[in-house]
Design a protein around this motif. Structure first.
Motif, mmCIF file in Angstrom:
data_model
loop_
_atom_site.group_PDB
_atom_site.id
_atom_site.type_symbol
_atom_site.label_atom_id
_atom_site.label_comp_id
_atom_site.label_asym_id
_atom_site.label_seq_id
_atom_site.Cartn_x
_atom_site.Cartn_y
_atom_site.Cartn_z
ATOM 1 N N ALA A 1 0.831 -1.215 0.000
ATOM 2 C CA ALA A 1 0.000 0.000 0.000
ATOM 3 C C ALA A 1 0.862 1.260 0.000
ATOM 4 O O ALA A 1 0.386 2.341 -0.357
ATOM 5 N N ILE B 1 5.559 -6.556 10.673
ATOM 6 C CA ILE B 1 7.035 -6.653 10.652
ATOM 7 C C ILE B 1 7.531 -7.529 11.805
ATOM 8 O O ILE B 1 8.572 -8.185 11.690
ATOM 9 N N MET C 1 14.403 3.228 16.980
ATOM 10 C CA MET C 1 14.139 3.696 15.612
ATOM 11 C C MET C 1 14.173 5.215 15.484
ATOM 12 O O MET C 1 14.219 5.752 14.378
HETATM 13 P P1 NAD Z 1 2.308 -0.314 11.822
HETATM 14 O O1 NAD Z 1 1.393 -1.420 11.491
HETATM 15 O O2 NAD Z 1 2.569 0.010 13.246
HETATM 16 O O3 NAD Z 1 1.773 1.032 11.125
HETATM 17 C C1 NAD Z 1 1.373 1.068 9.779
HETATM 18 C C2 NAD Z 1 0.769 2.406 9.417
HETATM 19 O O4 NAD Z 1 0.323 2.330 8.046
HETATM 20 C C3 NAD Z 1 -0.457 2.782 10.245
HETATM 21 O O5 NAD Z 1 -0.486 4.172 10.439
HETATM 22 C C4 NAD Z 1 -1.620 2.387 9.337
HETATM 23 O O6 NAD Z 1 -2.806 3.089 9.602
HETATM 24 C C5 NAD Z 1 -1.037 2.749 7.988
HETATM 25 N N1 NAD Z 1 -1.677 2.083 6.850
HETATM 26 C C6 NAD Z 1 -1.964 0.764 6.689
HETATM 27 N N2 NAD Z 1 -2.541 0.538 5.507
HETATM 28 C C7 NAD Z 1 -2.629 1.754 4.888
HETATM 29 C C8 NAD Z 1 -3.129 2.181 3.632
HETATM 30 N N3 NAD Z 1 -3.686 1.322 2.770
HETATM 31 N N4 NAD Z 1 -3.040 3.496 3.336
HETATM 32 C C9 NAD Z 1 -2.505 4.377 4.212
HETATM 33 N N5 NAD Z 1 -2.004 4.019 5.421
HETATM 34 C C10 NAD Z 1 -2.064 2.721 5.744
HETATM 35 O O7 NAD Z 1 3.661 -0.601 11.053
HETATM 36 P P2 NAD Z 1 5.156 -0.135 11.424
HETATM 37 O O8 NAD Z 1 5.775 -1.141 12.308
HETATM 38 O O9 NAD Z 1 5.173 1.294 11.809
HETATM 39 O O10 NAD Z 1 5.874 -0.319 10.018
HETATM 40 C C11 NAD Z 1 5.652 0.573 8.929
HETATM 41 C C12 NAD Z 1 6.649 0.268 7.824
HETATM 42 O O11 NAD Z 1 7.963 0.533 8.320
HETATM 43 C C13 NAD Z 1 6.658 -1.198 7.376
HETATM 44 O O12 NAD Z 1 6.930 -1.259 6.013
HETATM 45 C C14 NAD Z 1 7.813 -1.806 8.167
HETATM 46 O O13 NAD Z 1 8.395 -2.906 7.511
HETATM 47 C C15 NAD Z 1 8.768 -0.632 8.212
HETATM 48 N N6 NAD Z 1 9.695 -0.666 9.349
HETATM 49 C C16 NAD Z 1 9.207 -0.628 10.619
HETATM 50 C C17 NAD Z 1 10.086 -0.672 11.698
HETATM 51 C C18 NAD Z 1 9.579 -0.562 13.113
HETATM 52 O O14 NAD Z 1 10.385 -0.485 14.039
HETATM 53 N N7 NAD Z 1 8.292 -0.561 13.356
HETATM 54 C C19 NAD Z 1 11.454 -0.764 11.469
HETATM 55 C C20 NAD Z 1 11.922 -0.800 10.161
HETATM 56 C C21 NAD Z 1 11.033 -0.740 9.102
#
Ligand code: NAD
Ligand code: MG
Length: 378
Positions: free
Chosen positions: A100, A203, A261
């Motif tokens: 997405a 993740i 992070m």
């Molecule tokens: P999360 O699930 O906590 O948050 C995801 C966010 O995306 C939320 O705000 C959600 O509402 C939004 N979202 C979901 N579907 C959506 C859509 N169709 N349109 C718009 N917004 C949408 O996830 P996270 O852990 O914060 O991870 C986010 C990204 O960062 C992922 O790709 C993950 O691999 C990457 N990442 C996360 C971490 C971490 O520490 N959390 C570290 C490295 C990389």
């Protein structure tokens, strides 16, 4: 001071990005999320962006109603999220989870905005298109994923083409050293119990299966222009060495820090400058020992499947990613077992109708087919 757009603002990375923005006084011009409008409303009232986008249409309608007393515009759907990515601002932090995030990344590049990229699935699925568009538009893709930020920090000042090897560290997750038999009946709760990092659910499961490290190998291939064979994955239980590089003269340079992070988020926002404020500082005496081991790719097959996918190229990484996104949902819903995630990813890789040349529509088509395959296989 740079002006920000934060996509995925209600998630783990999004809320930490807003913490950095709050502390350092960044202006935030747009926010976007999937559906959590309660938190999104609080964020909107605090940061006063001109636009808020909610992917879910009903939730967007409700939020628009709740924000009637403000002049904040509320949009919905993927179009709304893409529009949020293009309002006035210097840098788009993309912290959406899953594929997405791909279209909003491309929309932001099209609008000539630098990207602070947490959403690794953007590069796993659309890496070729994204890196090409970014170079044509002259925009920077600044990694937020901690390993890629560490690699990026390690190569500041290194001559072009001097990277010989990437040292990509992995915590090993909650199931480190477990055998296949022991993994047979692991629960969702056990898989969500990460030893070092607190992150979103998807993740965290990816970290337990080592899919996350596989996705990160593909992410590194695109970001740093290396081949998968030049990336060495090291299991490093302490999560202190966030990753590094070996340069042409044999020098190994890595970035170390506490697992937090907010540092990589902050660096992507201040780059090439450094903030004057540190979160928790690293004390190596407290850590004492740093260990490194080879990953067990026979047990944790998702890592090997991702490497196979990037070696095949084309749409194979998209198929693997789509199958994994769907399988992780099913696992979280209690519909499949943990080890089935790798089986389903493998099936999608084998049945992927691959093409070397492809468009954005081909990517979404391959994603859809992989998801359908997973749903029909259970
Ligand atoms: P999360 O699930 O906590 O948050 C995801 C966010 O995306 C939320 O705000 C959600 O509402 C939004 N979202 C979901 N579907 C959506 C859509 N169709 N349109 C718009 N917004 C949408 O996830 P996270 O852990 O914060 O991870 C986010 C990204 O960062 C992922 O790709 C993950 O691999 C990457 N990442 C996360 C971490 C971490 O520490 N959390 C570290 C490295 C990389
Ligand atoms: Mg990472």
């Amino acid at each position: 001071m740079k002006e920000l757009i934060i996509l995925g603002s209600t998630g783990s990375i999004g809320t930490q990005a807003l913490e950095v923005a709050r502390r350092d006084g960044y202006k935030v011009n747009a926010l976007a999320a999937g559906s959590n409008i309660k938190l999104l409303e609080e964020q909107a009232r605090e940061f006063k962006p001109s636009l808020v986008a909610v992917f879910d249409e009903n939730a967007a309608r409700e939020l628009a109603n709740n924000l009637k007393d403000t002049d904040i515009k509320v949009l919905s759907g993927v179009e709304g999220v893409c529009e949020a990515a293009t309002v006035k601002g210097d840098i788009v932090l993309n912290a959406i989870v899953g594929i997405a995030g791909l279209k909003p990344t491309l929309a932001a590049i099209e609008a000539s905005k630098d990207i602070a990229l947490a959403n690794k699935e953007t590069l796993v699925t659309g890496g070729e298109l994204v890196m090409k568009a970014a170079s044509q538009k002259g925009v920077k893709i600044l990694p937020v994923d901690s390993e890629h930020s560490a690699i990026f920090q390690s190569i500041q000042g290194a001559p072009e083409n001097s990277i010989k090897k990437i040292l990509l560290t992995a915590s090993g997750g909650p199931f480190y050293k477990k055998t296949r038999e022991e993994l047979e009946n692991v629960t969702v709760k056990e898989a969500l119990n990460h030893p070092n990092w607190s992150m979103g659910a998807k993740i965290t499961i990816d970290s337990a299966s080592l899919m996350n490290k596989g996705l990160e190998v593909i992410e590194a291939v695109h970001l740093f222009g290396v081949k998968a064979k030049d990336i060495e994955v090291l299991v490093h239980r302490q999560s202190i060495v966030h990753s590094g590089v070996e340069l042409s003269d044999g020098a190994v340079i890595a970035q170390l820090g506490t697992p937090d992070m907010r540092l990589p988020i902050q660096y992507a926002l201040t780059y090439p400058e450094r903030s004057n404020y540190a979160f928790e500082k690293l004390n190596l005496f407290d850590i004492g020992t740093l260990t490194f081991e080879k990953p067990d790719i026979k047990t944790f097959r998702c890592l090997a499947l991702c490497i196979e996918a990037i070696n095949r190229g084309g749409l194979a990484p998209t198929a693997v990613n789509g199958a994994n996104e769907e399988a992780v949902k099913l696992f979280l819903d209690g519909k499949i077992k943990f080890l089935q995630i790798a089986d389903l990813v493998e099936k999608a890789l084998e049945e992927c109708n691959n093409k070397k040349e492809f468009t954005i529509d081909d990517i979404f088509d391959a994603d859809k087919k992989a998801r359908e395959l997973v749903r029909s296989a259970i």
